[in-house]
Design an enzyme around this catalytic site. Structure first.
Site, PDB file in Angstrom:
ATOM      1  N   ASP A  22      -2.695 -17.935   1.225  1.00  0.00           N
ATOM      2  CA  ASP A  22      -3.875 -18.543   0.597  1.00  0.00           C
ATOM      3  C   ASP A  22      -4.372 -19.729   1.425  1.00  0.00           C
ATOM      4  OD1 ASP A  22      -1.445 -19.697  -0.120  1.00  0.00           O
ATOM      5  OD2 ASP A  22      -2.172 -20.447  -2.035  1.00  0.00           O
ATOM      6  N   ASP A  44      -5.197  -7.206   5.627  1.00  0.00           N
ATOM      7  CA  ASP A  44      -6.423  -6.497   5.269  1.00  0.00           C
ATOM      8  C   ASP A  44      -7.511  -7.516   4.930  1.00  0.00           C
ATOM      9  OD1 ASP A  44      -8.131  -4.493   4.581  1.00  0.00           O
ATOM     10  OD2 ASP A  44      -6.965  -3.724   2.901  1.00  0.00           O
ATOM     11  N   LYS A  99       3.676 -15.180   1.502  1.00  0.00           N
ATOM     12  CA  LYS A  99       3.664 -15.952   0.259  1.00  0.00           C
ATOM     13  C   LYS A  99       5.119 -16.199  -0.124  1.00  0.00           C
ATOM     14  CE  LYS A  99       0.772 -16.880  -2.453  1.00  0.00           C
ATOM     15  NZ  LYS A  99       0.251 -18.246  -2.726  1.00  0.00           N
ATOM     16  N   TYR A 105       0.821  -1.217   0.000  1.00  0.00           N
ATOM     17  CA  TYR A 105       0.000   0.000   0.000  1.00  0.00           C
ATOM     18  C   TYR A 105       0.854   1.266   0.000  1.00  0.00           C
ATOM     19  CZ  TYR A 105      -3.986  -3.026   1.113  1.00  0.00           C
ATOM     20  OH  TYR A 105      -4.948  -3.995   1.098  1.00  0.00           O
TER      21      TYR A 105
END
Ligand code: NAD
Length: 369
Positions: free
Chosen positions: A226, A250, A193, A142
């Site tokens: 995930d 988020d 990840k 972000y």
């Protein structure tokens, strides 16, 4: 007895209504001598724009810097849809987070037994759920540069965001998670990840090293973001503290929110780094927005706001007894069947914002007597 300085920022929409209920709790604690609070009230969001043409004034930023903690309700609404981007209501929130250095966002997902039916999952999966999501709030994709849309000149454009983390940013959020875990279930699940992202590889490396060096008494597991998203809806009670970056946090924290039924129930805390005395800048706020669709009707649920005040007792004011009492009072009124409209479920009737606040204060009286 030390005096705790709290800045109230009611903001927009239902903000003033739910702030009034938090003030009842503060008044009760002051009157009974359980603690001493001094409050000041400022403007943020659309309310600040209407008066100052800014999303938060310099004077109110100074109050926020000087306070022991900030309790903010919510900002935004259609009235301010057309205001310049730099002074839109959310800019007030971002300024507070940035200037106070609030890098750690804590979002508990607690499922009160009385509300298990409101979850989208089966009762046995969520009944008694108590997890804490620790999201990195001031770094990552972000904020990373470059961040731009480039015109490629051939009728095509390229949008670029940059995911970037440095060691110190991962270490400080990791510390918050490990410290919290020590006071809870002593387990941290770190999510990244690392299989496809370099920043994820570094995240895993830094968390692993920090754990080995300083927190080997805490159980640590790593889970790809995930997979964690999937496990959160498969068997959420396997988790205690989850720590993850800004983007994954988020999404995962909103996913966890739905496990508990209603947005009107969920508090949050955002913390900065400890100073030399160990004090952190902090802001507490409900996870929900300003709910313009129900503003002014007296039907908003004040529990997320009162729960946020409870988090301030725990993390800023060192008043764990008051924090436990607030949690117990919320649990008790729900067990008695009191419901605002958003959590009505199959209840025969509902109570107003102010009736819910009064009931919580009444319960507090019994618990702290
Ligand atoms: P919202 O959270 O305000 O509302 C979503 C839905 O949940 C609405 O139906 C609302 O009535 C309901 N709801 C939310 N809080 C409730 C409560 N305490 N009691 C009962 N019902 C409640 O989200 P939105 O509608 O997407 O956004 C409305 C405005 O709030 C927008 O301007 C948005 O930008 C802003 N917003 C602000 C924050 C914040 O201040 N942190 C967060 C999210 C959205």
């Amino acid at each position: 007895m030390s005096v705790h300085k709290l800045l109230l920022l009611p903001g927009d929409g239902i903000g003033p209504e739910i702030t009034a209920e938090a003030k009842k709790v503060l008044a009760f604690l002051n009157e009974t001598g359980a603690a001493r609070f001094e409050t000041q009230t400022g403007l943020v969001g659309g309310a600040a724009y209407d008066v100052h043409k800014q999303a938060i004034s310099e004077a109110d930023m100074e109050l926020a810097q000087a306070a022991d903690a900030v309790l903010l309700a919510a900002v935004g609404g259609p009235k301010w849809d057309g205001v310049p981007y730099e002074v839109r209501p959310e800019a007030g929130l971002l300024r507070l987070r940035k200037d106070l250095g609030l890098f750690a966002n804590l979002r508990p997902a607690i499922c009160y037994p009385a509300l298990a039916e409101a979850s989208s999952l089966k009762r046995e999966l969520v009944d008694g759920l108590d997890i804490m999501i620790v999201r990195e709030l001031t770094g990552g994709v972000y904020f990373g540069e470059p961040k731009e849309i480039i015109d490629l000149g051939n009728g095509q454009k390229r949008g670029v965001d940059t995911q970037v983390y440095e060691t110190y940013e991962i270490e400080r959020i990791g510390r918050v998670a490990f410290e919290l875990a020590r006071k809870r279930g002593n387990k941290v699940t770190s999510s990244d990840k690392a299989n496809v992202m370099k920043s994820g590889l570094l995240w895993r490396e830094v968390i692993t090293a920090l754990h080995k060096r300083e927190y080997s008494d805490v159980k640590l597991e790593h889970m790809l973001a995930d997979a964690l998203g999937m496990q959160l809806v498969r068997w959420p009670k396997q988790f205690d503290v989850i720590v993850t970056d800004n983007l994954f946090g988020d999404m995962l924290s909103d996913e966890a929110a739905m496990l508990t039924g209603s947005l009107g129930m969920l508090p949050s805390a955002s913390l900065g780094a400890p100073d030399a005395q160990g004090k952190r800048k902090a802001m507490y706020e409900p996870c929900h927005g300003s709910a313009p669709d129900i503003a002014g009707k007296g039907i908003a649920n004040p529990i997320a706001m009162i729960g946020s005040l409870g988090m301030a007792m725990r993390y800023s004011f060192d008043l764990p007894k008051a924090a436990d009492a607030i949690d117990a009072a919320i649990s008790a009124v729900l067990a008695q069947g009191l419901r605002t409209a958003d959590i009505k479920g199959s209840a025969a009737s509902t109570v107003s914002t102010s009736e819910m606040g009064d009931a919580i204060v009444r319960e507090l009286g019994g618990i702290l007597a």
